[in-house]
Design a protein around this motif. Structure first.
Motif, PDB file in Angstrom:
ATOM      1  N   ILE A 179       0.714  -1.145   0.046  1.00 31.74           N
ATOM      2  CA  ILE A 179      -0.119   0.063   0.044  1.00 31.74           C
ATOM      3  C   ILE A 179       0.856   1.135  -0.092  1.00 31.74           C
ATOM      4  O   ILE A 179       1.629   1.494   0.801  1.00 31.74           O
ATOM      5  CB  ILE A 179      -0.786  -0.096   1.366  1.00 31.74           C
ATOM      6  N   ALA A 180       0.618   1.843  -0.945  1.00 25.46           N
ATOM      7  CA  ALA A 180       1.609   3.243  -1.053  1.00 25.46           C
ATOM      8  C   ALA A 180       1.369   4.399  -0.057  1.00 25.46           C
ATOM      9  O   ALA A 180       0.206   4.327   0.406  1.00 25.46           O
ATOM     10  CB  ALA A 180       1.465   3.702  -2.666  1.00 25.46           C
ATOM     11  N   PRO A 181       2.049   5.184   0.068  1.00 23.00           N
ATOM     12  CA  PRO A 181       2.034   6.353   1.110  1.00 23.00           C
ATOM     13  C   PRO A 181       0.647   7.035   0.598  1.00 23.00           C
ATOM     14  O   PRO A 181       0.578   7.522  -0.561  1.00 23.00           O
ATOM     15  CB  PRO A 181       3.174   7.096   1.148  1.00 23.00           C
ATOM     16  N   GLY A 182      -0.247   7.255   1.662  1.00 18.33           N
ATOM     17  CA  GLY A 182      -1.397   8.136   1.239  1.00 18.33           C
ATOM     18  C   GLY A 182      -2.547   7.334   0.831  1.00 18.33           C
ATOM     19  O   GLY A 182      -3.616   7.678   0.420  1.00 18.33           O
ATOM     20  N   SER A 183      -2.293   5.936   0.421  1.00 21.68           N
ATOM     21  CA  SER A 183      -3.438   5.228  -0.237  1.00 21.68           C
ATOM     22  C   SER A 183      -4.107   4.306   0.616  1.00 21.68           C
ATOM     23  O   SER A 183      -3.524   4.049   1.900  1.00 21.68           O
ATOM     24  CB  SER A 183      -2.713   4.337  -1.421  1.00 21.68           C
ATOM     25  N   SER A 184      -5.348   3.540   0.185  1.00 19.16           N
ATOM     26  CA  SER A 184      -5.758   2.679   1.016  1.00 19.16           C
ATOM     27  C   SER A 184      -6.056   1.136   0.511  1.00 19.16           C
ATOM     28  O   SER A 184      -5.955   1.366  -0.919  1.00 19.16           O
ATOM     29  CB  SER A 184      -7.252   3.118   1.442  1.00 19.16           C
ATOM     30  N   ALA A 185      -6.365   0.136   1.011  1.00 16.93           N
ATOM     31  CA  ALA A 185      -6.742  -1.028   0.610  1.00 16.93           C
ATOM     32  C   ALA A 185      -7.610  -1.788   1.183  1.00 16.93           C
ATOM     33  O   ALA A 185      -7.726  -1.580   2.605  1.00 16.93           O
ATOM     34  CB  ALA A 185      -5.185  -1.906   0.460  1.00 16.93           C
ATOM     35  N   PRO A 186      -8.568  -2.366   0.781  1.00  9.47           N
ATOM     36  CA  PRO A 186      -9.704  -2.930   1.588  1.00  9.47           C
ATOM     37  C   PRO A 186      -9.400  -4.302   2.335  1.00  9.47           C
ATOM     38  O   PRO A 186      -8.123  -5.104   1.991  1.00  9.47           O
ATOM     39  CB  PRO A 186     -10.781  -3.059   0.468  1.00  9.47           C
ATOM     40  N   PHE A 187      -9.971  -4.699   3.163  1.00  9.88           N
ATOM     41  CA  PHE A 187      -9.932  -5.781   3.641  1.00  9.88           C
ATOM     42  C   PHE A 187     -11.322  -6.574   3.843  1.00  9.88           C
ATOM     43  O   PHE A 187     -12.400  -5.849   3.829  1.00  9.88           O
ATOM     44  CB  PHE A 187      -9.179  -5.926   5.110  1.00  9.88           C
ATOM     45  N   ASP A 188     -11.424  -7.919   4.350  1.00  9.55           N
ATOM     46  CA  ASP A 188     -12.675  -8.637   4.176  1.00  9.55           C
ATOM     47  C   ASP A 188     -12.238  -9.762   5.167  1.00  9.55           C
ATOM     48  O   ASP A 188     -11.808 -10.854   4.897  1.00  9.55           O
ATOM     49  CB  ASP A 188     -13.095  -9.074   2.878  1.00  9.55           C
ATOM     50  N   VAL A 189     -12.812  -9.821   6.585  1.00  6.22           N
ATOM     51  CA  VAL A 189     -12.613 -10.703   7.453  1.00  6.22           C
ATOM     52  C   VAL A 189     -13.574 -11.401   8.052  1.00  6.22           C
ATOM     53  O   VAL A 189     -14.861 -10.757   8.301  1.00  6.22           O
ATOM     54  CB  VAL A 189     -11.607 -10.029   8.793  1.00  6.22           C
ATOM     55  N   HIS A 190     -13.777 -12.739   7.939  1.00  6.10           N
ATOM     56  CA  HIS A 190     -14.620 -13.401   8.228  1.00  6.10           C
ATOM     57  C   HIS A 190     -14.344 -14.438   9.698  1.00  6.10           C
ATOM     58  O   HIS A 190     -13.494 -14.890   9.874  1.00  6.10           O
ATOM     59  CB  HIS A 190     -14.995 -14.714   7.228  1.00  6.10           C
ATOM     60  N   TYR A 191     -15.642 -14.414  10.584  1.00  9.42           N
ATOM     61  CA  TYR A 191     -15.372 -15.120  11.566  1.00  9.42           C
ATOM     62  C   TYR A 191     -16.075 -16.555  11.381  1.00  9.42           C
ATOM     63  O   TYR A 191     -17.311 -16.547  11.414  1.00  9.42           O
ATOM     64  CB  TYR A 191     -16.138 -14.318  12.673  1.00  9.42           C
ATOM     65  N   ASP A 192     -15.409 -17.579  11.285  1.00  6.06           N
ATOM     66  CA  ASP A 192     -15.800 -18.808  11.127  1.00  6.06           C
ATOM     67  C   ASP A 192     -16.619 -19.592  12.038  1.00  6.06           C
ATOM     68  O   ASP A 192     -17.472 -20.922  11.888  1.00  6.06           O
ATOM     69  CB  ASP A 192     -14.585 -19.812  10.722  1.00  6.06           C
ATOM     70  N   ALA A 193     -16.523 -19.319  13.503  1.00  3.99           N
ATOM     71  CA  ALA A 193     -17.291 -19.931  14.656  1.00  3.99           C
ATOM     72  C   ALA A 193     -18.767 -19.441  14.729  1.00  3.99           C
ATOM     73  O   ALA A 193     -19.124 -18.478  14.132  1.00  3.99           O
ATOM     74  CB  ALA A 193     -16.516 -19.553  15.714  1.00  3.99           C
ATOM     75  N   GLU A 194     -19.561 -20.471  14.865  1.00  6.22           N
ATOM     76  CA  GLU A 194     -21.102 -20.040  15.027  1.00  6.22           C
ATOM     77  C   GLU A 194     -21.248 -19.243  16.305  1.00  6.22           C
ATOM     78  O   GLU A 194     -20.646 -19.134  17.385  1.00  6.22           O
ATOM     79  CB  GLU A 194     -21.762 -21.323  15.216  1.00  6.22           C
ATOM     80  N   GLY A 195     -22.472 -18.459  16.337  1.00  3.61           N
ATOM     81  CA  GLY A 195     -22.671 -17.808  17.457  1.00  3.61           C
ATOM     82  C   GLY A 195     -23.112 -16.490  17.204  1.00  3.61           C
ATOM     83  O   GLY A 195     -22.659 -15.753  15.752  1.00  3.61           O
ATOM     84  N   ASP A 196     -24.004 -15.587  17.988  1.00  5.47           N
ATOM     85  CA  ASP A 196     -24.463 -14.226  17.490  1.00  5.47           C
ATOM     86  C   ASP A 196     -23.528 -13.191  17.856  1.00  5.47           C
ATOM     87  O   ASP A 196     -22.449 -13.505  18.733  1.00  5.47           O
ATOM     88  CB  ASP A 196     -25.816 -14.075  18.301  1.00  5.47           C
ATOM     89  N   VAL A 197     -23.268 -12.266  17.341  1.00  4.86           N
ATOM     90  CA  VAL A 197     -22.399 -11.208  17.208  1.00  4.86           C
ATOM     91  C   VAL A 197     -23.206  -9.804  17.268  1.00  4.86           C
ATOM     92  O   VAL A 197     -23.864  -9.753  16.288  1.00  4.86           O
ATOM     93  CB  VAL A 197     -21.093 -11.341  16.203  1.00  4.86           C
ATOM     94  N   ASP A 198     -22.665  -9.053  18.138  1.00  4.05           N
ATOM     95  CA  ASP A 198     -23.369  -7.563  18.318  1.00  4.05           C
ATOM     96  C   ASP A 198     -22.617  -6.729  18.135  1.00  4.05           C
ATOM     97  O   ASP A 198     -22.603  -5.377  18.210  1.00  4.05           O
ATOM     98  CB  ASP A 198     -24.552  -7.593  19.540  1.00  4.05           C
ATOM     99  N   ASP A 199     -21.122  -6.842  18.093  1.00  7.00           N
ATOM    100  CA  ASP A 199     -20.044  -5.483  18.221  1.00  7.00           C
ATOM    101  C   ASP A 199     -18.814  -6.296  17.678  1.00  7.00           C
ATOM    102  O   ASP A 199     -18.649  -7.426  17.840  1.00  7.00           O
ATOM    103  CB  ASP A 199     -20.055  -5.063  19.802  1.00  7.00           C
ATOM    104  N   TYR A 200     -17.761  -5.474  17.601  1.00 13.17           N
ATOM    105  CA  TYR A 200     -16.438  -5.581  17.171  1.00 13.17           C
ATOM    106  C   TYR A 200     -15.537  -4.667  17.322  1.00 13.17           C
ATOM    107  O   TYR A 200     -16.019  -3.578  17.222  1.00 13.17           O
ATOM    108  CB  TYR A 200     -16.695  -6.189  15.601  1.00 13.17           C
ATOM    109  N   ASP A 201     -14.440  -4.921  17.429  1.00 10.48           N
ATOM    110  CA  ASP A 201     -13.239  -4.210  17.389  1.00 10.48           C
ATOM    111  C   ASP A 201     -12.221  -4.535  16.071  1.00 10.48           C
ATOM    112  O   ASP A 201     -11.860  -5.655  16.107  1.00 10.48           O
ATOM    113  CB  ASP A 201     -12.395  -4.332  18.855  1.00 10.48           C
ATOM    114  N   VAL A 202     -11.392  -3.594  15.552  1.00  7.62           N
ATOM    115  CA  VAL A 202     -10.444  -3.757  14.708  1.00  7.62           C
ATOM    116  C   VAL A 202      -9.215  -3.333  15.130  1.00  7.62           C
ATOM    117  O   VAL A 202      -9.006  -2.156  15.473  1.00  7.62           O
ATOM    118  CB  VAL A 202     -10.738  -3.522  13.328  1.00  7.62           C
ATOM    119  N   SER A 203      -8.181  -4.026  14.912  1.00  5.86           N
ATOM    120  CA  SER A 203      -6.778  -3.536  14.964  1.00  5.86           C
ATOM    121  C   SER A 203      -6.047  -3.749  13.713  1.00  5.86           C
ATOM    122  O   SER A 203      -6.273  -4.679  12.917  1.00  5.86           O
ATOM    123  CB  SER A 203      -6.189  -3.985  16.200  1.00  5.86           C
ATOM    124  N   VAL A 204      -4.914  -3.118  13.518  1.00  2.00           N
ATOM    125  CA  VAL A 204      -4.037  -3.239  12.353  1.00  2.00           C
ATOM    126  C   VAL A 204      -2.691  -3.063  12.788  1.00  2.00           C
ATOM    127  O   VAL A 204      -2.143  -2.288  13.548  1.00  2.00           O
ATOM    128  CB  VAL A 204      -4.429  -2.287  11.135  1.00  2.00           C
TER     129      VAL A 204
END
Length: 231
Positions: A101-126
């Motif tokens: 990723i070049a300076p000043g640019s962005s790249a998308p991500f797509d993260v899946h959670y494989d385990a079963e269960g209801d989810v109502d919130d999330y946090d993201v770190s990089v």
């Protein structure tokens, strides 16, 4: 004898400093400012995240990694922690689509959670490492060629402006009207691109697993072409 004018000026300055100090304390305590602060230069940040269930019913978080550094970044690791009723129920790790990723640019991500269960919130770190600069020889041009309630089709070409044949990957991020990422897709043209030539590509953003389909929220897209090893 004290100069009355000097006394008056001193009183005004003292009042101003006192007021400024009080305002400074209020901002420090309440955290209230007139507008949200922008990401600081020199940081790698996550922006425009959204949450949905994919076609398999998996909790999914999408967004973008923005490179605020003065150099390219790679080996991007996006960690999503999923919560239910305030308790962490699991974690999933993914990467950015289309590195470096070049300076000043962005790249998308797509993260899946494989385990079963209801989810109502999330946090993201990089986290990311310094990387070598990618080739600037590849350019992509595209437009929306088809759209329905369940899908968006983006078609275009990748051109090689360099002096050597290059294999490429095309990454498309799809946005809603607020500029948040609602999905990301990638594809590889079926052959290397000779110098001075172009190859076509076609990417379909289909979200039949979502009710209502995320394709109905589509407002805009961004496209990037990045070189890849031909192996």
């Amino acid at each position: 004898m004290v100069d009355a004018k000097a006394v008056l000026i001193g009183a005004v300055l003292a009042a101003g400093l006192t007021y400024g100090g009080l305002v400074g304390v209020e901002i420090l305590v309440t955290g209230e400012v007139d507008a949200p602060s922008a990401p600081l230069a020199g940081e790698t940040t996550v922006e425009g995240t959204t949450y949905h269930l994919d076609r398999l019913g998996r909790p999914t978080v999408v967004g973008e990694v923005r490179n605020g550094q003065s150099h390219p970044i790679g080996n991007v690791t996006v960690t999503v922690t999923y919560y239910r009723d305030g308790e962490a129920v699991g974690e999933a790790v993914g990467g950015a689509l289309g590195e470096p990723i070049a300076p000043g640019s962005s790249a998308p991500f797509d993260v899946h959670y494989d385990a079963e269960g209801d989810v109502d919130d999330y946090d993201v770190s990089v986290a990311a490492d310094r990387a070598s600069a990618g080739s600037a020889d590849l350019t992509a041009a595209a437009s929306v060629t088809d759209r329905s309630q369940n899908r968006v089709v983006v078609s275009g070409t990748v051109s090689n402006d360099g002096s050597e044949a290059r294999a490429s990957e095309v990454v498309v991020a799809f946005y809603d009207a607020d500029g948040n990422v609602i999905g990301a897709r990638r594809t590889r043209p079926n052959r290397a691109i000779p110098p001075g030539e172009s190859v076509p590509f076609r990417i379909t953003f289909r979200t039949v697993g979502d009710v209502p389909s995320l394709a109905q929220e589509f407002d805009d897209f961004g496209v990037r072409a990045v070189p890849v090893d031909d192996a």
